[in-house]
Write an enzyme that holds these catalytic residues in place. Structure first.
Site, PDB file in Angstrom:
ATOM      1  N   ALA A  37       2.327  -8.379 -10.854  1.00  0.00           N
ATOM      2  CA  ALA A  37       2.851  -8.438 -12.226  1.00  0.00           C
ATOM      3  C   ALA A  37       1.889  -7.902 -13.272  1.00  0.00           C
ATOM      4  CB  ALA A  37       3.218  -9.884 -12.574  1.00  0.00           C
ATOM      5  N   GLY A  40       0.597  -1.503 -13.562  1.00  0.00           N
ATOM      6  CA  GLY A  40       1.262  -0.534 -14.446  1.00  0.00           C
ATOM      7  C   GLY A  40       2.761  -0.708 -14.471  1.00  0.00           C
ATOM      8  N   ASP A 177      15.077   7.337  -8.394  1.00  0.00           N
ATOM      9  CA  ASP A 177      15.627   8.635  -7.978  1.00  0.00           C
ATOM     10  C   ASP A 177      16.987   8.882  -8.640  1.00  0.00           C
ATOM     11  OD1 ASP A 177      13.415   9.022  -6.216  1.00  0.00           O
ATOM     12  OD2 ASP A 177      14.372   7.675  -4.786  1.00  0.00           O
ATOM     13  N   ARG A 180      16.415   9.560 -12.381  1.00  0.00           N
ATOM     14  CA  ARG A 180      15.949  10.948 -12.587  1.00  0.00           C
ATOM     15  C   ARG A 180      17.091  11.936 -12.387  1.00  0.00           C
ATOM     16  NH1 ARG A 180      10.610   9.669  -9.153  1.00  0.00           N
ATOM     17  NH2 ARG A 180       9.211   9.237 -10.890  1.00  0.00           N
ATOM     18  N   HIS A 204      12.773   7.546   0.089  1.00  0.00           N
ATOM     19  CA  HIS A 204      12.096   7.693  -1.203  1.00  0.00           C
ATOM     20  C   HIS A 204      10.769   8.422  -1.029  1.00  0.00           C
ATOM     21  CE1 HIS A 204      10.916   7.022  -5.297  1.00  0.00           C
ATOM     22  NE2 HIS A 204       9.784   6.446  -4.898  1.00  0.00           N
TER      23      HIS A 204
HETATM   24  N1  LIG Z   1       9.783   2.730  -5.477  1.00  0.00           N
HETATM   25  C1  LIG Z   1       9.503   3.575  -6.437  1.00  0.00           C
HETATM   26  O1  LIG Z   1      10.371   4.319  -6.891  1.00  0.00           O
HETATM   27  C2  LIG Z   1       8.133   3.618  -7.032  1.00  0.00           C
HETATM   28  C3  LIG Z   1       7.087   2.974  -6.432  1.00  0.00           C
HETATM   29  N2  LIG Z   1       5.838   2.971  -6.983  1.00  0.00           N
HETATM   30  C4  LIG Z   1       4.777   2.251  -6.273  1.00  0.00           C
HETATM   31  O2  LIG Z   1       4.559   0.985  -6.895  1.00  0.00           O
HETATM   32  C5  LIG Z   1       3.238   0.522  -6.571  1.00  0.00           C
HETATM   33  C6  LIG Z   1       2.539  -0.024  -7.810  1.00  0.00           C
HETATM   34  O3  LIG Z   1       2.322   0.985  -8.743  1.00  0.00           O
HETATM   35  P1  LIG Z   1       1.556   0.683 -10.131  1.00  0.00           P
HETATM   36  O4  LIG Z   1       2.110  -0.537 -10.762  1.00  0.00           O
HETATM   37  O5  LIG Z   1       1.521   1.941 -10.896  1.00  0.00           O
HETATM   38  O6  LIG Z   1       0.082   0.335  -9.583  1.00  0.00           O
HETATM   39  P2  LIG Z   1      -1.084  -0.489 -10.334  1.00  0.00           P
HETATM   40  O7  LIG Z   1      -2.328  -0.244  -9.584  1.00  0.00           O
HETATM   41  O8  LIG Z   1      -1.065  -0.232 -11.786  1.00  0.00           O
HETATM   42  O9  LIG Z   1      -0.615  -2.005 -10.119  1.00  0.00           O
HETATM   43  C7  LIG Z   1      -0.574  -2.602  -8.882  1.00  0.00           C
HETATM   44  C8  LIG Z   1      -0.855  -4.078  -9.050  1.00  0.00           C
HETATM   45  O10 LIG Z   1      -0.770  -4.676  -7.751  1.00  0.00           O
HETATM   46  C9  LIG Z   1      -1.755  -5.678  -7.720  1.00  0.00           C
HETATM   47  N3  LIG Z   1      -2.053  -6.068  -6.342  1.00  0.00           N
HETATM   48  C10 LIG Z   1      -2.815  -5.431  -5.419  1.00  0.00           C
HETATM   49  N4  LIG Z   1      -2.849  -6.144  -4.289  1.00  0.00           N
HETATM   50  C11 LIG Z   1      -2.075  -7.236  -4.489  1.00  0.00           C
HETATM   51  C12 LIG Z   1      -1.730  -8.346  -3.702  1.00  0.00           C
HETATM   52  N5  LIG Z   1      -2.176  -8.496  -2.453  1.00  0.00           N
HETATM   53  N6  LIG Z   1      -0.924  -9.280  -4.249  1.00  0.00           N
HETATM   54  C13 LIG Z   1      -0.472  -9.143  -5.504  1.00  0.00           C
HETATM   55  N7  LIG Z   1      -0.773  -8.127  -6.298  1.00  0.00           N
HETATM   56  C14 LIG Z   1      -1.572  -7.184  -5.799  1.00  0.00           C
HETATM   57  C15 LIG Z   1      -2.947  -5.086  -8.452  1.00  0.00           C
HETATM   58  O11 LIG Z   1      -3.855  -6.100  -8.868  1.00  0.00           O
HETATM   59  C16 LIG Z   1      -2.247  -4.391  -9.604  1.00  0.00           C
HETATM   60  O12 LIG Z   1      -2.143  -5.222 -10.739  1.00  0.00           O
HETATM   61  C17 LIG Z   1       2.531   1.729  -5.937  1.00  0.00           C
HETATM   62  O13 LIG Z   1       2.505   1.565  -4.529  1.00  0.00           O
HETATM   63  C18 LIG Z   1       3.413   2.897  -6.320  1.00  0.00           C
HETATM   64  O14 LIG Z   1       3.314   3.971  -5.423  1.00  0.00           O
HETATM   65  C19 LIG Z   1       5.587   3.604  -8.170  1.00  0.00           C
HETATM   66  C20 LIG Z   1       6.608   4.262  -8.829  1.00  0.00           C
HETATM   67  C21 LIG Z   1       7.935   4.372  -8.283  1.00  0.00           C
HETATM   68  O1  LIG Z   2       5.515   9.364  -6.846  1.00  0.00           O
HETATM   69  C1  LIG Z   2       4.917   8.278  -6.714  1.00  0.00           C
HETATM   70  O2  LIG Z   2       3.876   8.132  -6.088  1.00  0.00           O
HETATM   71  C2  LIG Z   2       5.558   7.075  -7.313  1.00  0.00           C
HETATM   72  C3  LIG Z   2       7.004   7.083  -6.984  1.00  0.00           C
HETATM   73  O3  LIG Z   2       7.409   6.674  -5.915  1.00  0.00           O
HETATM   74  C4  LIG Z   2       7.890   7.774  -7.909  1.00  0.00           C
HETATM   75  O4  LIG Z   2       7.533   8.017  -9.067  1.00  0.00           O
HETATM   76  O5  LIG Z   2       9.013   8.085  -7.482  1.00  0.00           O
END
Ligand SMILES: NC(=O)C1=CN([C@@H]2O[C@H](COP(=O)(O)OP(=O)(O)OC[C@H]3O[C@@H](n4cnc5c(N)ncnc54)[C@H](O)[C@@H]3O)[C@@H](O)[C@H]2O)C=CC1
Ligand SMILES: O=C([O-])CC(=O)C(=O)O
Length: 340
Positions: A37, A40, A177, A180, A204
């Site tokens: 939580a 980003g 997706d 977008r 994805h």
């Molecule tokens: N499904 C989708 O369409 C998308 C998926 N993502 C994925 O979402 C994930 C998170 O992205 P962001 O928020 O930008 O990363 P971020 O690094 O800003 O935030 C991740 C958070 O997870 C926390 N974290 C790490 N290990 C943890 C654990 N064991 N338990 C609880 N919290 C933990 C961190 O402390 C951090 O606050 C990435 O893997 C990214 O690739 C990102 C964009 C789109």
């Molecule tokens: O591209 C990445 O790494 C994050 C993601 O899954 C997206 O933005 O669709």
């Protein structure tokens, strides 16, 4: 049944901007957890879930930084009670949850594929899902952490190992997706984006993301080169953001928006108003055991996995092209838990 959640969700967003007095969905208050939580995605997603009238209790869990996020989000004048939890509080954060959203894990940097995140994120997702299996085994799971093509099978295998797997409850969030594809299709064709729908199927990551523009509404017949460019832009949407952020992570704001829309649809389904959304689930409609397609979300989670409908030759080629990568990513996830 709403055939597509977007118009209802736009009303929800409008209601939010008016202070949520009216227009938002009712139903029994639900307990929702966001794991990761303080990240980003996690922070704006926590805010959006605090603004959702279907939520009565909001658990904000991370390994660091949750007291600040919870104090901040907690000042928003909506009914959900927000509470922050650190490492020791995971069990309490999860107990009684109806919906658990997982954006925990590392994001990509330029030059990386989503699969490059497997090394770190696979273990994070497995361990968090193990806690879900222990403390709220009946909850619906929305998995955001990448690589989604592998983390969803990891979650499923972990719950199978614990004897609490229910295929209706596990969903990989592919809503970004769809978000977008809608944006790009509307822009290219001069359409009102609020009236646009585009199903996106497959997985994805890169070529596994397949927008079905032949099934988009309103229907616009596009020349082959335009169709190809729109398809590729949708497949590379994540990379476009990773490159633009130049080392500062990947999509967070559009992802939080997409995750909030999807979570809202899940809650509507749980509360008895079925919604159809594209999501990555256990599936038998293709050769891949997990696949994103239109899915009816209802009181128990996944109610019906819709088939692909009629595909054009271009889309059939896209489906064929994605299969080796998708199947390998799924197997990698399955073996991560089974082989351990
Ligand atoms: N499904 C989708 O369409 C998308 C998926 N993502 C994925 O979402 C994930 C998170 O992205 P962001 O928020 O930008 O990363 P971020 O690094 O800003 O935030 C991740 C958070 O997870 C926390 N974290 C790490 N290990 C943890 C654990 N064991 N338990 C609880 N919290 C933990 C961190 O402390 C951090 O606050 C990435 O893997 C990214 O690739 C990102 C964009 C789109
Ligand atoms: O591209 C990445 O790494 C994050 C993601 O899954 C997206 O933005 O669709």
């Amino acid at each position: 049944m709403a055939s597509n959640a977007s118009s209802a969700l736009l009303k929800w967003a409008q209601a939010a901007s008016r202070g949520f007095a009216a227009g938002a969905a009712g139903g029994p208050g639900r307990k929702v957890a966001v794991l990761g939580a303080a990240g980003g995605i996690g922070q704006p997603l926590s805010m959006l879930m605090k603004m959702n009238a279907q939520v009565s209790e909001l658990s904000l869990y991370d390994i660091a930084g949750t007291p600040g996020v919870a104090a901040d989000v907690g000042h928003i004048n909506t009914k959900a009670q927000a509470k922050g939890y650190d490492k020791e509080g995971l069990a309490e954060a999860l107990r009684g949850c109806d919906l658990v959203i997982i954006p925990a894990g590392v994001p990509r940097k330029p030059g990386m594929t989503r699969d490059d995140l497997f090394k770190i994120n696979a273990g994070i997702v497995r361990d968090l899902v193990e806690a879900v299996g222990k403390h709220c085994p009946g909850a619906v799971l929305n998995i955001i952490s990448n690589p989604v093509n592998s983390t969803v099978p990891i979650a499923a295998e972990q719950l199978k190992k614990m004897g609490v797997y229910d295929k209706r409850k596990i969903m990989g969030v592919t809503t970004l997706d769809v978000v977008r594809a809608k944006t790009f299709y509307a822009e290219k064709n001069g359409l009102d984006v609020a009236s646009v729908d585009v199903p996106v199927v497959g997985g994805h990551a890169g070529v596994t993301i397949l927008p079905l523009f032949s099934q988009a509404t309103p229907k616009v017949s596009m020349p082959a080169d335009v169709l190809d460019a729109l398809t590729k832009r949708t497949q590379d949407g994540g990379t476009e953001v990773v490159q633009a952020k130049a080392g500062k992570g990947s999509a967070t704001l559009s992802m939080a928006y997409a995750a909030a829309l999807f979570a809202d649809s899940c809650l509507r389904g749980l509360n008895g108003t079925p919604v159809v959304e594209c999501t990555y689930v256990e599936s038998t409609i293709t050769d891949a055991p997990y696949f994103a397609s239109k899915v009816k979300l209802s009181t128990e989670g996944v109610d019906k996995v819709h088939d692909l409908g009629t595909l054009t030759d271009y889309e059939k080629d896209g489906l064929k092209a994605m299969m080796p990568e998708l199947l390998a990513s799924i197997e990698k996830g399955v073996q991560f838990v089974k082989g351990a």
